[in-house]
Design an enzyme around this catalytic site. Structure first.
Site, PDB file in Angstrom:
ATOM      1  N   THR A  77      -3.745   6.741 -13.365  1.00 36.87           N
ATOM      2  CA  THR A  77      -4.090   5.567 -12.541  1.00 36.87           C
ATOM      3  C   THR A  77      -4.545   5.951 -11.135  1.00 36.87           C
ATOM      4  O   THR A  77      -4.960   5.078 -10.368  1.00 36.87           O
ATOM      5  CB  THR A  77      -2.870   4.634 -12.378  1.00 36.87           C
ATOM      6  OG1 THR A  77      -1.815   5.395 -11.774  1.00 36.87           O
ATOM      7  CG2 THR A  77      -2.398   4.083 -13.708  1.00 36.87           C
ATOM      8  N   LYS A  78      -4.463   7.202 -10.747  1.00 36.78           N
ATOM      9  CA  LYS A  78      -4.780   7.600  -9.368  1.00 36.78           C
ATOM     10  C   LYS A  78      -6.298   7.705  -9.159  1.00 36.78           C
ATOM     11  O   LYS A  78      -7.052   7.692 -10.125  1.00 36.78           O
ATOM     12  CB  LYS A  78      -4.076   8.922  -9.028  1.00 36.78           C
ATOM     13  CG  LYS A  78      -2.545   8.854  -9.215  1.00 36.78           C
ATOM     14  CD  LYS A  78      -1.857   7.958  -8.194  1.00 36.78           C
ATOM     15  CE  LYS A  78      -0.470   7.478  -8.601  1.00 36.78           C
ATOM     16  NZ  LYS A  78       0.595   8.443  -8.546  1.00 36.78           N
TER      17      LYS A  78
END
Ligand SMILES: *Cc1c(COP(=O)(O)O)cnc(C)c1O
Length: 397
Positions: free
Chosen positions: A188-189
């Site tokens: 998700t980064k």
């Protein structure tokens, strides 16, 4: 463009953008026969160091590993206290515990959701050895103040840059201001390698210590041991860990990092559009990026106060989900987590600002993969849910 149209696919929170270059590089890596730590990790480290303008970087399995090894490399251990923020992912606090030290929380500034330097100062004791600020959502912390405090009290300053690959503060890049900068490449980064992390450090010795600790405490890694460039000998100089990144992961990272600026521009556009969509609604939008800073726009967090919005945060999340939109919570205050309460005796009233923020915050999904259609779907769902609060819209759900 009816947001309740269920024919639209569910918008998953934090969807990564994986391009054909990443896919081709992974395939090439698999065909090369070298899938462990090798030349692609070396390339990714060099590329990341160049992006940050530092001489070197150590690629690891995760940011959790990066935080732990930074603490260990700095010699932080039993008997030491480490100050951090309650508004963070549990990995930050767990790293302190795994280093054998005692985590100590200082409250946040509500407007920035970042550590409040005045609160940090109040928590400093003779045992304080290190300080771990988190550039929350990608917004830089008050680094001038935190650096001054660290100098004054001789604290190791470790920047948790899990949200902050692109973040800058008065021309200085996140991760280069403290003694260590720790990055995450979780899916998700802003930059992903599937799982992955990176450490940069002011001192070359610290960076070497991190590399050794990541490779079982051996002074030379397998890539050099088994390939034509090195000698087959090594020495074990510490009881280290198995925390290296692999070439398969670096294959993804090399091409992710090449697109970081283009993705950032897209993130900024989406972030500003969401902010616009909140205008006139009874919620608190995130503050604009401060002057002379660069926000990484990792998260878009709004605050929902039930007394003003007529709907509480969890109800908002549930109704967004019904409209096909996956939101997330970053984060409940660490003072609410049962394990820490039991072991450290943390209480809700210890950090009132983090407590309130943690109960009101919600993160809208934000991915550079989104086209205009997805952005408008999210913006319009937010308005639908907030303009028909509690009860008014329940017939439709
Ligand atoms: C994601 C995250 C971490 C942990 O990163 P991993 O790579 O998953 O270990 C640490 N701190 C913060 C603030 C994070 O968001």
């Amino acid at each position: 463009m009816d947001p309740s149209n269920h024919a639209e696919p569910f918008l998953v929170f934090g969807q990564p953008v994986i391009g054909e270059h990443e896919i081709a590089e992974v395939v090439e890596c698999l065909r090369s026969g070298w899938i462990g730590r090798g030349p692609r990790v070396g390339r990714f480290e060099e590329q990341f160091a160049a992006f940050k303008g530092v001489p070197g970087a150590a690629a690891l399995h995760s940011c959790s590993a990066a935080l732990l090894l930074s603490l260990r490399a700095a010699g932080v251990g039993p008997g030491d206290e480490v100050i951090t923020t309650p508004l963070t992912y549990c990995a930050t606090i767990n790293a302190i515990i795994h280093a054998g030290a005692q985590p100590v929380l200082a409250d946040i500034e509500p407007a920035t959701m970042n550590l409040d330097p005045a609160a940090v100062r109040r928590m400093i004791s003779p045992r304080t050895r290190a300080l771990i600020p988190v550039h929350f959502a990608g917004r830089p912390c008050a680094m001038d103040e935190l650096m001054a405090l660290s100098r004054e009290h001789q604290l190791t300053l470790i920047e948790d840059c899990a949200h902050a690959v692109e973040t800058e503060c008065r021309g200085r890049k996140a991760g280069t201001m403290g003694d260590f900068g720790c990055f995450s490449f979780y899916p998700t980064k802003n930059v992903t390698t599937s799982e992955g992390g990176m450490v940069i450090a002011k001192s070359a010795d610290h960076l070497t210590a991190v590399r050794i600790l990541a490779a079982q405490g051996m002074t030379q890694d397998a890539w050099k041991r088994f390939s034509s460039v090195g000698s087959p000998h090594y020495a074990v100089v510490a009881a280290g860990f198995k925390y290296n990144m692999t070439d398969l992961e670096a294959s993804i990272g090399i091409h992710q990092l090449a697109r970081v600026e283009a993705n950032w521009k897209r993130r900024e556009r989406i972030w500003l559009r969401y902010r616009e969509a909140l205008a006139g609604l009874p919620v608190t939008p995130p503050a604009l990026a401060e002057q002379e800073t660069r926000h990484a726009y990792h998260l878009f967090c709004l605050l929902i106060d039930e007394r003003e919005a007529g709907i509480d945060r969890d109800e908002f999340l549930a109704r967004m989900r019904k409209l096909g939109i996956g939101c997330a919570i970053h984060y409940r205050s660490a003072t609410e987590e049962p394990y820490y309460r039991e072991v450290f005796g943390w209480r809700e009233e210890d950090c009132p600002e983090a407590l309130r923020t943690g109960r009101q915050t919600v993160s809208l999904p934000l991915s550079p993969a989104y086209g205009e259609r997805e952005i408008e779907r999210v913006a319009s769902a937010v308005r639908t849910v907030l303009l028909r609060p509690a009860g008014a819209g329940s017939a439709a759900s």
